[in-house]
Design a protein around this motif. Structure first.
Motif, PDB file in Angstrom:
ATOM      1  N   ALA A 162      26.289  38.104  56.108  1.00 30.04           N
ATOM      2  CA  ALA A 162      25.872  36.738  56.460  1.00 30.04           C
ATOM      3  C   ALA A 162      25.912  35.880  55.193  1.00 30.04           C
ATOM      4  N   ARG A 193      26.685  32.845  54.552  1.00 34.53           N
ATOM      5  CA  ARG A 193      26.353  31.414  54.558  1.00 34.53           C
ATOM      6  C   ARG A 193      25.429  31.093  55.721  1.00 34.53           C
ATOM      7  N   LEU A 194      24.330  30.462  55.422  1.00 32.46           N
ATOM      8  CA  LEU A 194      23.445  29.866  56.418  1.00 32.46           C
ATOM      9  C   LEU A 194      23.036  28.499  55.887  1.00 32.46           C
ATOM     10  N   LEU A 203      25.967  29.341  60.735  1.00 34.62           N
ATOM     11  CA  LEU A 203      25.778  30.696  60.228  1.00 34.62           C
ATOM     12  C   LEU A 203      27.140  31.384  60.191  1.00 34.62           C
ATOM     13  N   PRO A 253      19.597  42.155  57.237  1.00 38.23           N
ATOM     14  CA  PRO A 253      20.091  40.829  56.816  1.00 38.23           C
ATOM     15  C   PRO A 253      20.458  39.925  57.984  1.00 38.23           C
ATOM     16  N   LEU A 254      21.061  40.461  59.039  1.00 40.45           N
ATOM     17  CA  LEU A 254      21.428  39.618  60.179  1.00 40.45           C
ATOM     18  C   LEU A 254      20.194  39.157  60.934  1.00 40.45           C
ATOM     19  N   ALA A 292      18.691  36.314  58.934  1.00 35.39           N
ATOM     20  CA  ALA A 292      19.465  35.077  59.029  1.00 35.39           C
ATOM     21  C   ALA A 292      19.322  34.436  60.404  1.00 35.39           C
ATOM     22  N   ALA A 295      17.758  30.827  61.523  1.00 34.75           N
ATOM     23  CA  ALA A 295      18.573  29.914  62.330  1.00 34.75           C
ATOM     24  C   ALA A 295      17.918  29.560  63.655  1.00 34.75           C
TER      25      ALA A 295
END
Length: 301
Positions: free
Chosen positions: A103, A105-106, A116, A131-132, A135, A139
């Motif tokens: 991930a 870029r958010l 995302l 990590p997902l 993120a 989001a």
């Protein structure tokens, strides 16, 4: 370019023929492919000294019968473990460590629209869940979400289901895998619970695609599209719907073979060969701006 020192291509082709015959999801096609490889070997088509060149020649022949892009002989510049799938896992681990777990870029854009990026692949869920999940939880506060799969080359179907779980409100049937092994079938569903907060199933959702988007990334786009949950914006994807495994057939060559086929419960088919057709076709570099404009217009309504 890696040279096949002290090794003729014959053992590589013989092992490739054996593995394809025993494992490829379509036995009839496997018979055609292996027959072609054996004929080409006798003709001297594989009499080359470089592993990279042998990879190119054999992959072209493997894919010539039905265009299956998952059926291929992959070249690796560095020697790889003889253990099944080790070459792929080693490369994935390096990519995982340098992409923030898949991930990279958010970002919150104007108007409460978040983007995302999931790249370069959807890593194995045991690696990627933390990590997902983090993120996607961040989001979840956005008014609209754009999931960028333009640079995603595939990955783990379990991770597809994990991501979908944050973008839906309830447990949903996503896909069914039909395996060659004993005609076994395995359904994929979104999760009833997720760590963190869901973005949910009602806010505007857009998925960006390109002609590089492949395999499990295509499944993510296709599942959400077929459910009517997301609008796909961008280019038609590459068209690889068959999950595969890898075998090392030479220190620098890995054979990947599809062992199953995906069947979507809504469409009754998949994206093999055709790719995921975008709802809003446009050039991949323009798709983010296009999706953002669509999201803002939807929010305004």
């Amino acid at each position: 370019m890696t040279i096949l020192t002290n090794l003729r291509p014959v053992p590589v082709i013989d092992e490739t023929v054996r593995l394809v015959a025993e494992n490829y999801v379509f036995p009839d096609t496997a018979e055609q492919v292996t027959g072609l490889l054996q004929r080409r070997l006798k003709e001297g088509a594989y009499d080359v000294d470089a592993a990279e060149e042998l990879s190119r020649l054999v992959t072209a022949d493997l894919q010539s019968v039905n265009g299956d892009r998952h059926l291929r002989l992959k070249h690796h510049a560095d020697p790889v473990s003889p253990e099944q799938g080790a070459a792929t896992l080693d490369a994935m681990r390096r990519d995982f460590d340098t992409s923030l777990g898949g991930a990279p870029r958010l970002e919150l854009l104007d108007g409460g629209v978040a983007v995302l990026e999931l790249a370069p692949m959807l890593f194995p869920l045991e690696w990627a869940a933390e990590p997902l999940g983090a993120a996607l939880t961040v989001a979840s506060r956005a008014r609209a979400l754009i999931v960028d799969l333009r640079g995603n080359l595939g990955g783990d179907p379990d991770t597809v289901a994990f991501v979908c779980s944050y973008l839906l409100d309830e447990r949903t049937h996503l896909n069914t895998m039909h395996w060659r092994d004993g005609d076994r079938r395995e359904q994929s569903w979104s999760l009833p619970y997720v760590p963190g907060a869901r973005f949910g199933g009602s806010k505007p959702l857009y998925v960006l695609s390109s002609d590089s988007t492949f395999s499990a990334a295509e499944e993510l786009a296709y599942d959400l599209q077929q459910l009517g949950r997301a609008v796909v914006v961008g280019e038609r994807t590459r068209g690889g719907a068959h999950p595969c495994k890898g075998w090392t057939v030479h220190p620098h060559l890995e054979l990947t073979i599809p062992m199953g086929r995906a069947v979507n419960p809504v469409s009754g088919t998949n994206w093999e060969g055709t790719g995921v057709q975008p709802d809003i076709p446009c050039a991949a570099p323009d798709s983010l701006d296009r999706a953002r404009a669509l999201a803002l217009a939807q929010l305004a309504d």
